[in-house]
Design a protein around this motif. Structure first.
Motif, PDB file in Angstrom:
ATOM      1  N   GLU A 282       0.819  -1.218   0.000  1.00  0.00           N
ATOM      2  CA  GLU A 282       0.000   0.000   0.000  1.00  0.00           C
ATOM      3  C   GLU A 282       0.854   1.270   0.000  1.00  0.00           C
ATOM      4  OE1 GLU A 282      -2.750  -1.011   3.333  1.00  0.00           O
ATOM      5  OE2 GLU A 282      -4.269  -0.499   1.846  1.00  0.00           O
ATOM      6  N   LYS A 283       2.134   1.138   0.336  1.00  0.00           N
ATOM      7  CA  LYS A 283       3.031   2.284   0.344  1.00  0.00           C
ATOM      8  C   LYS A 283       3.570   2.592  -1.047  1.00  0.00           C
ATOM      9  CE  LYS A 283       4.631   1.174   5.026  1.00  0.00           C
ATOM     10  NZ  LYS A 283       5.809   0.757   5.846  1.00  0.00           N
ATOM     11  N   LYS A 284       3.380   1.651  -1.979  1.00  0.00           N
ATOM     12  CA  LYS A 284       3.854   1.872  -3.335  1.00  0.00           C
ATOM     13  C   LYS A 284       2.962   2.876  -4.053  1.00  0.00           C
ATOM     14  CE  LYS A 284       4.846  -1.907  -5.666  1.00  0.00           C
ATOM     15  NZ  LYS A 284       6.264  -1.776  -5.980  1.00  0.00           N
ATOM     16  N   PRO A 285       3.482   3.540  -5.109  1.00  0.00           N
ATOM     17  CA  PRO A 285       2.610   4.404  -5.910  1.00  0.00           C
ATOM     18  C   PRO A 285       1.396   3.640  -6.415  1.00  0.00           C
ATOM     19  CG  PRO A 285       4.908   4.707  -6.532  1.00  0.00           C
ATOM     20  CD  PRO A 285       4.878   3.545  -5.573  1.00  0.00           C
ATOM     21  N   LYS A 286       0.269   4.316  -6.532  1.00  0.00           N
ATOM     22  CA  LYS A 286      -1.001   3.647  -6.867  1.00  0.00           C
ATOM     23  C   LYS A 286      -0.931   2.842  -8.159  1.00  0.00           C
ATOM     24  CE  LYS A 286      -3.423   5.130  -3.378  1.00  0.00           C
ATOM     25  NZ  LYS A 286      -3.879   4.198  -2.336  1.00  0.00           N
ATOM     26  N   LYS A 287      -0.141   3.289  -9.118  1.00  0.00           N
ATOM     27  CA  LYS A 287      -0.105   2.581 -10.392  1.00  0.00           C
ATOM     28  C   LYS A 287       0.644   1.241 -10.295  1.00  0.00           C
ATOM     29  CE  LYS A 287       4.075   4.851 -12.190  1.00  0.00           C
ATOM     30  NZ  LYS A 287       4.659   5.605 -13.311  1.00  0.00           N
TER      31      LYS A 287
END
Length: 319
Positions: A282-287
């Motif tokens: 969930e900490k990754k960029p949304k894409k």
């Protein structure tokens, strides 16, 4: 029919909306009747039809889950009729992840009848990008929006397959360089612990390909793999597959856990790793997406394993 409470179902849907997909390894399990599947939907002349169940149950699966891992694609290249049949059963937003056919990822073909004249021989198209692009990716092109993670599962390399681990990484680098990583999500799953080195993760980062953290009989537990490199720090979509208790053979798990209708053994380390993977993804960029797939052979019933994971995530959200 849903095996989850309304709160659990809401969390499952919310995670998918954020690009973190939870699902199972395959979906055609009669042991899930009465949990995920309603038996009445598959009656023919007032009797349960297994053929109808296998043909149609994906639609009911997709009423609850937003993703599934297609294990069948590991054994043969995608068939257009099969692809059309499964994609017609699911709504927009659903994601099929696929294990890439082992014709691309096997260094030496095992002595199995399905390999025909190639059985026991060196694979001449191992990591052949042209074969993968033409025979695997091209049939999937009409369904790109419903395709999740494409998983290159490398069977355990034997002594003599490569003189050095570096030789495998060089071959993998050449292969990944030819892939359209800006359009598709790709992940690599290893079965040799010695290859989980910084240079391997650096290669994946350079090629914008994810790692698949696997809980499997001859690999370090998925939590230990997370310690090596967090999905939040990798540059591409990642996956986690909770398959087997480390040290347990596949055949033993099948014999112990069939028909997969209930949890028979809790694996807390696997649940904790999945929880951690979700939170870090969930900490990754949304894409950049995260994919978690649970196999019945881990605890006996992947639906109940996922329910426990959702409860744990709900508890953390409430703190």
């Amino acid at each position: 029919m849903s095996p989850f409470s309304p709160d659990q179902q809401d969390l499952l849907s919310s995670l998918a909306a954020d690009g973190v997909f939870l699902g199972t390894s395959s979906w055609k399990y009669p042991g899930w009747l009465g949990q995920l599947y309603e038996e009445q939907r598959y009656l023919t002349r007032s009797k349960f039809s297994n053929a109808r169940f296998e043909r149609e149950c994906l639609a009911e699966y997709a009423e609850v889950f937003s993703s599934v891992c297609v294990d069948a694609s590991f054994y043969r290249f995608p068939d257009p009729k099969f692809l059309a049949g499964i994609h017609d059963q699911v709504p927009d937003g659903f994601r099929f992840s696929h294990k890439v056919t082992d014709t691309v990822t096997t260094r030496h073909f095992p002595n199995l009848p399905r390999h025909g004249s190639h059985a026991g021989k060196t694979n001449p198209v191992f990591l052949d990008a042209g074969v993968f692009l033409q025979s695997f990716l091209k049939p999937l092109a009409p369904y790109r929006k419903k395709t999740g993670l494409l998983i290159f599962e490398f069977t355990r390399f034997r002594k003599g397959d490569f003189e050095r681990g570096r030789d495998f990484l060089d071959a993998l680098d050449r292969f990944l360089a030819a892939l359209p990583t800006d359009e598709w999500d790709f992940g690599v799953e290893l079965r040799n612990p010695s290859l989980l080195r910084p240079e391997y993760f650096d290669l994946l980062d350079r090629r914008s390909v994810g790692h698949v953290y696997n809980h499997w009989e001859r690999m370090p537990p998925s939590g230990e793999q997370l310690d090596l490199r967090s999905p939040s720090t990798l540059s591409a979509a990642c996956g986690m597959r909770l398959l087997l208790k480390p040290g347990r053979r596949y055949k033993e798990a099948v014999e112990s856990f069939q028909p997969y209708d209930r949890t028979q053994e809790v694996r807390p380390e696997a649940r904790e790793a999945a929880e951690r993977f979700v939170l870090e993804s969930e900490k990754k960029p949304k894409k950049r997406k995260g994919y978690v797939y649970v196999n019945n052979r881990l605890e006996g019933n992947s639906l109940q394993t996922i329910a426990a994971l959702l409860d744990s995530l709900k508890g953390l959200a409430g703190k």
